[in-house]
Design an enzyme around this catalytic site. Structure first.
Site, short mmCIF file in Angstrom:
data_model
loop_
_atom_site.label_atom_id
_atom_site.label_comp_id
_atom_site.label_asym_id
_atom_site.label_seq_id
_atom_site.Cartn_x
_atom_site.Cartn_y
_atom_site.Cartn_z
N GLY B 9 0.83 -1.20 0.00
CA GLY B 9 0.00 0.00 0.00
C GLY B 9 0.86 1.25 0.00
N LEU B 12 -0.69 7.33 2.66
CA LEU B 12 0.13 8.03 3.67
C LEU B 12 0.83 7.06 4.61
CD1 LEU B 12 -2.07 11.07 4.73
CD2 LEU B 12 -0.09 11.03 3.22
N ALA B 13 0.13 6.01 5.05
CA ALA B 13 0.74 5.07 5.99
C ALA B 13 1.85 4.29 5.31
CB ALA B 13 -0.32 4.12 6.54
N ARG B 296 -18.59 13.25 14.14
CA ARG B 296 -19.27 12.77 12.94
C ARG B 296 -20.43 11.83 13.24
NH1 ARG B 296 -13.89 12.04 9.14
NH2 ARG B 296 -13.65 14.28 8.80
N HIS B 367 -17.81 6.22 5.13
CA HIS B 367 -16.60 7.00 4.94
C HIS B 367 -15.32 6.31 5.41
CE1 HIS B 367 -14.15 10.55 4.56
NE2 HIS B 367 -13.93 10.65 5.86
N GLU B 398 -5.48 3.10 7.88
CA GLU B 398 -6.86 2.66 8.05
C GLU B 398 -6.96 1.13 8.06
OE1 GLU B 398 -9.69 4.54 5.40
OE2 GLU B 398 -11.35 3.32 6.14
N ARG B 408 -13.94 8.03 14.83
CA ARG B 408 -12.75 8.83 14.56
C ARG B 408 -13.10 10.32 14.47
NH1 ARG B 408 -10.69 11.09 10.17
NH2 ARG B 408 -11.79 9.89 8.57
N SER B 413 -7.23 11.15 10.99
CA SER B 413 -6.80 9.98 10.22
C SER B 413 -5.46 10.22 9.54
CB SER B 413 -7.85 9.59 9.18
OG SER B 413 -8.06 10.65 8.29
N LEU B 414 -5.24 11.42 9.03
CA LEU B 414 -3.96 11.68 8.37
C LEU B 414 -2.84 11.55 9.39
CD1 LEU B 414 -4.84 14.64 5.97
CD2 LEU B 414 -5.03 12.19 5.63
#
Lengths: 261, 653
Positions: B9, B12-13, B296, B367, B398, B408, B413-414
């Site tokens: 993957g 970002l991670a 959320r 989401h 994620e 969350r 998350s970023l």
């Protein structure tokens, strides 16, 4: 209102096979984009003439026009299929793969040359390491906004597809990478490598191959001012060539960065 | 064995893990189904949280940690949440040094905006395309390592399986070239799975359509535990489309956007002609303190309730107004463009209206998955940070379950992707340093043969089902039974249906036998993995008889006392005893506020008594284990590590 949507798709089974056309019809629904229409075709891959076929192959990911995946020629225009709204298109909607890149299959093309170009111009900022070194340089809001325009380039390839100078006989790297070089030369940290980028852009495939047709800026889905960047890189190159000439004659090692746009 | 790490993957991670492992001298093989620059992280809009406290509000990482734990209803293991929040400021500095074009203040410092679930300006942002900007910055650094020969990218390659030896140790992966359908073995004693979320399990979501969750599902089917699978975040504000649900960022509300419906459900006037006095700003009405910036899950339930129960959506349908017009947001069109341009552009391009002129119409959309592969949280004898229960297999982003508990917070998350990725890269490099032996060749050839057989069998499938049509059904069922509102009857139906889908999957007509970029084949294979992962989510939801964060089961919901009856948890003796019990268990002490003289109302006392009972039963991590040959997973529970603070009732005002 038509009760069907008609899609004429240029297909190619593999890189070494000849292309051919297939036409599909799907029931009309309002507010579809080309991707949704292709999804409908995929659910029932039968041509308008009733011939069972394979589902057309295409690239797509975000469907919000930020990933750059779903580049296609739609009614002859290079664009992102996700923002191509069916209700605004003339039918049959003619969908073709980009012509300036090798076809992988159907609408999917190999755009790795664009990433290779980013490697060539060293499209990154130098970084000592990921350990804590405090904050970066202060940046004015004005500079940030200028950087941000170019930072939205998603390497979609529309600017290469539209460019008359990009073709199988030319090494021209295209407008996208010139925009990126301009952006990094403007970065507080990135500017220290400006001369390395300019060296890469002096040679074959670099800035000199631009024919100033300005198609790139007209097709860019993100409206990136690519021609401004090309002009700025041109000025940096002139300045750098002069500097280099005198530096070479003087045999002195001096900091040789561009004027930074 | 060379010092080699595999990363699956390139979001970002994955890129963070790659950078850190390469810095530690590892050669990294990086796998992605798309060129990494096209990973789903590009879709993140609003920003990234960190308690930099550049607005003089007294923000601090400890407050960030409390907001995150509270926002996630205390389901997250606390040590890694604390670690992430304390690392936040240095991560922002790092991104700043990498050249991310964050928005700036007049003096040239980073600008910060409000986001949900906090009262501080804690979110750094680059227009409304922050995820794209962060991803590109990391991509550029990975390109630097690529040129140095430290990183080899395998783009358009799909992870098929882990290679696990007879002792249960990770030995590498098998992966498939999506352009030529070639399966190959790749060797490494550490693998980091950063494959992102499972949006496609829900059919249409705000996710990119590459987010099948298949990589996680494959690891899960090989024995990696899946944690908290039932916790699925439904974002309050998206635009429904036939192909996907497009996200309208929470930053719109962070910049002053207001959610409303006409007070009179029969009011059919254009929104701009409805005077403010005839609008119901229902979030502001119900939550005077947080207003439009409640977390959320709360906002989603309120919007859902207005539309589906009260039938007060716009024109009686499923949408409400999100209003960022200058008169509402108190921001000029120029400022809106500078701070939210990317998201305004999405609305203009896909809907055709200009949000600066007229309110947007939005509805909740699936989401994010709080759940994911289970990973450890501390470098202790029995676990290593970011490592799954399969030694040598790590996970970040994620794809794993760790940082967000039951819900969350926006813009966390970023941060969790980058922090978790870096942590995983660090630990994987260390792991390879101490596990350098080579596995026998047979371990690899056996796994390769198994994968070739699976592929051969799928290519032969010539039944009557269309894989894309079956996927649509899966999505419809998961969305209707396993998102905003859940009940056990519906979940039982869903679980039966998932068994049926698994049977029907065997009857798919793959219809395409070609070698070249055969997407129908690849999708068919991933579809079975989606169905199997869906069962872990649905079973977890079925078993959890309570409401917590995004998991809302009205039949088991603990009603909160009316505002005037509410008191302080720390005034309640039972609560103090409960907190002391947790402190003793985790060998720590909590500094509860001293008791005040505010009386405990009988309503609040009864609520607290019941709340404590529920915590004792349900404030635990769900673990789904795949049982080969069985239709449904085994569900068990693990204690949540509570070393930072005791849980408190999650009541937003």
């Amino acid at each position: 209102m038509p009760d069907t949507i008609s899609l004429k798709i240029k297909r190619q089974d593999s890189p070494d096979k000849a292309p051919y056309w297939e036409t599909f019809e799907i029931p009309y629904q309002p507010n579809l984009n080309v991707i949704s229409a292709l999804m409908e075709v995929r659910i029932n891959p039968v041509t308008r003439d009733g011939k069972k076929t394979t589902a057309p192959v295409w690239d797509a990911a975000c469907l919000e026009e930020v990933c750059g995946s779903c580049s296609m020629l739609i009614n002859g225009k290079p664009r992102q299929a996700c923002t191509a709204l069916v209700d605004q298109l003339e039918q049959p909607i003619v969908i073709e793969p980009f012509s300036k890149f090798p076809v992988v299959r159907d609408l999917m093309v190999d755009r790795s040359r664009m990433f290779e170009a980013l490697r060539r111009v060293k499209a990154w900022n130098p970084l000592d390491g990921t350990y804590a070194l405090g904050r970066g340089a202060l940046v004015s809001s004005e500079t940030q906004q200028e950087l941000y325009h170019f930072a939205r380039c998603m390497t979609c390839g529309c600017c290469l597809e539209a460019c008359p100078q990009v073709n199988e006989h030319s090494p021209f790297m295209g407008a996208a990478v010139l925009g990126q070089a301009y952006m990094f030369n403007l970065q507080p940290a990135g500017s220290s490598m400006a001369h390395e980028r300019l060296d890469a852009l002096m040679g074959p495939g670099g800035h000199g191959d631009c024919g100033n047709a300005q198609n790139c800026v007209r097709v860019c889905p993100k409206e990136i001012p690519l021609t401004d960047a090309i002009a700025a890189i041109g000025r940096q190159l002139t300045w750098y060539s002069v500097k280099k000439f005198f530096l070479d004659r003087g045999g002195k090692k001096k900091e040789a960065s561009g004027p930074g746009g | 064995m060379p010092k080699r790490v595999i990363v699956v993957g390139g979001g970002l991670a994955g890129l963070s893990a790659t950078i850190r492992a390469a810095e530690r001298g590892m050669i990294v093989d990086l796998f992605s189904v798309v060129p990494v620059k096209r990973s789903h992280s590009v879709c993140a809009q609003g920003g990234i949280n960190s308690a930099k406290n550049l607005k003089g509000e007294g923000d601090d990482p400890s407050i960030h940690a409390t907001d995150t734990l509270f926002g996630g209803e205390y389901l997250a293991d606390q040590p890694p949440v604390k670690g992430m929040c304390y690392a936040g400021p240095s991560i922002i500095d790092l991104l700043d040094r990498m050249g991310v074009p964050f928005n700036r203040t007049p003096e040239g410092h980073l600008d910060f905006r409000r986001f949900g679930g906090t009262l501080h300006h804690r979110t750094a942002f680059a227009g409304a395309t922050t995820g794209q900007q962060l991803l590109y910055a990391l991509d550029e650094q990975v390109r630097r390592f690529e040129v140095q020969g430290m990183v080899e990218k395998y783009e358009s390659w799909e992870f098929l399986s882990l290679v696990i030896d007879g002792n249960g140790q990770t030995r590498g992966i098998t992966a498939m070239n999506l352009w030529q359908r070639e399966v190959r073995v790749f060797k490494a004693n550490a693998v980091i799975i950063c494959s992102g979320g499972p949006g496609l399990v829900f059919g249409r979501s705000t996710n990119s359509i590459i987010n099948t969750g298949a990589a996680c599902s494959r690891a899960y089917q090989q024995g990696v535990w899946y944690g908290n699978g039932e916790f699925i975040q439904v974002h309050p504000t998206s635009i429904p489309g036939a192909d996907k649900l497009r996200l309208i960022s929470e930053s719109v509300r962070g910049e002053g956007g207001r959610v409303w419906v006409p007070k009179d459900a029969a009011d059919r006037r254009a929104p701009v002609s409805i005077p403010e006095s005839e609008r119901d700003y229902f979030l502001e009405r119900k939550y005077p303190k947080y207003g439009n910036l409640v977390p959320r899950d709360v906002a989603t339930r309120e919007i859902f309730h207005i539309c589906t129960v009260e039938k007060r959506g716009i024109d009686g349908g499923n949408s409400v107004y999100l209003d960022i017009t200058p008169s509402q947001s108190k921001k000029s069109p120029e400022v809106l463009e500078e701070k939210l341009g990317g998201v305004l552009e999405i609305y203009r391009k896909f809907v055709g209206d200009d949000p600066v002129q007229t309110p947007m119409k939005i509805f909740p959309g699936m989401h994010y998955s709080m759940g994911g592969l289970w990973v450890g949280y501390g470098d202790r004898g029995d676990m290593i940070a970011q490592m799954t229960n399969v030694p040598g297999t790590f996970a970040a982003g994620e794809a794993e379950f760790q940082y967000h508990g039951a819900n969350r917070l926006g813009a966390n998350s970023l941060l969790s992707c980058i922090y978790g990725g870096m942590e995983a890269g660090e630990r994987a490099a260390k792991w390879v340093g101490s596990h350098s032996d080579e596995a026998p060749e047979a371990v690899y050839s056996t796994e390769k043969k198994r994968q070739d057989e699976i592929n051969d069998n799928i290519l032969k499938m010539s039944g009557t089902e269309n894989p894309y049509a079956l996927h649509r059904e899966l999505g419809d069922w998961m969305t209707s039974r396993c998102t905003v509102v859940r009940d056990n009857a519906g979940l039982d139906e869903l679980l039966n249906k998932l068994d049926e889908f698994e049977e029907r999957w065997k009857n798919i007509d793959v219809n395409d036998r070609s070698v070249s970029a055969n997407q129908a084949f690849g999708f068919t294979r991933a579809l079975l993995d989606m169905i199997i992962l869906a069962k872990a989510m649905a079973k977890g939801a079925r078993m959890r008889d309570e409401s917590r964060g995004a998991h809302y089961k009205p039949a088991f919901d603990l009603a909160k006392p009316a505002a005037e009856k509410l008191g302080n948890a720390h005034d309640h003796d039972g609560y103090r005893a409960y907190a002391a019990e947790i402190a003793a268990k985790w060998n720590t002490t909590f500094n509860l506020p001293a008791k005040s003289d505010k009386p405990i109302t009988p309503e609040f006392g009864a609520y607290m008594d019941r709340w404590i009972e529920i915590q004792k039963q349900w404030n635990r991590t769900t673990i789904a284990k795949y049982l080969p040959g069985q239709q449904q997973p085994e569900i068990s529970y693990r204690d949540v590590a509570m070393t930072v603070e005791p849980p408190q009732p999650r009541i937003y005002k």
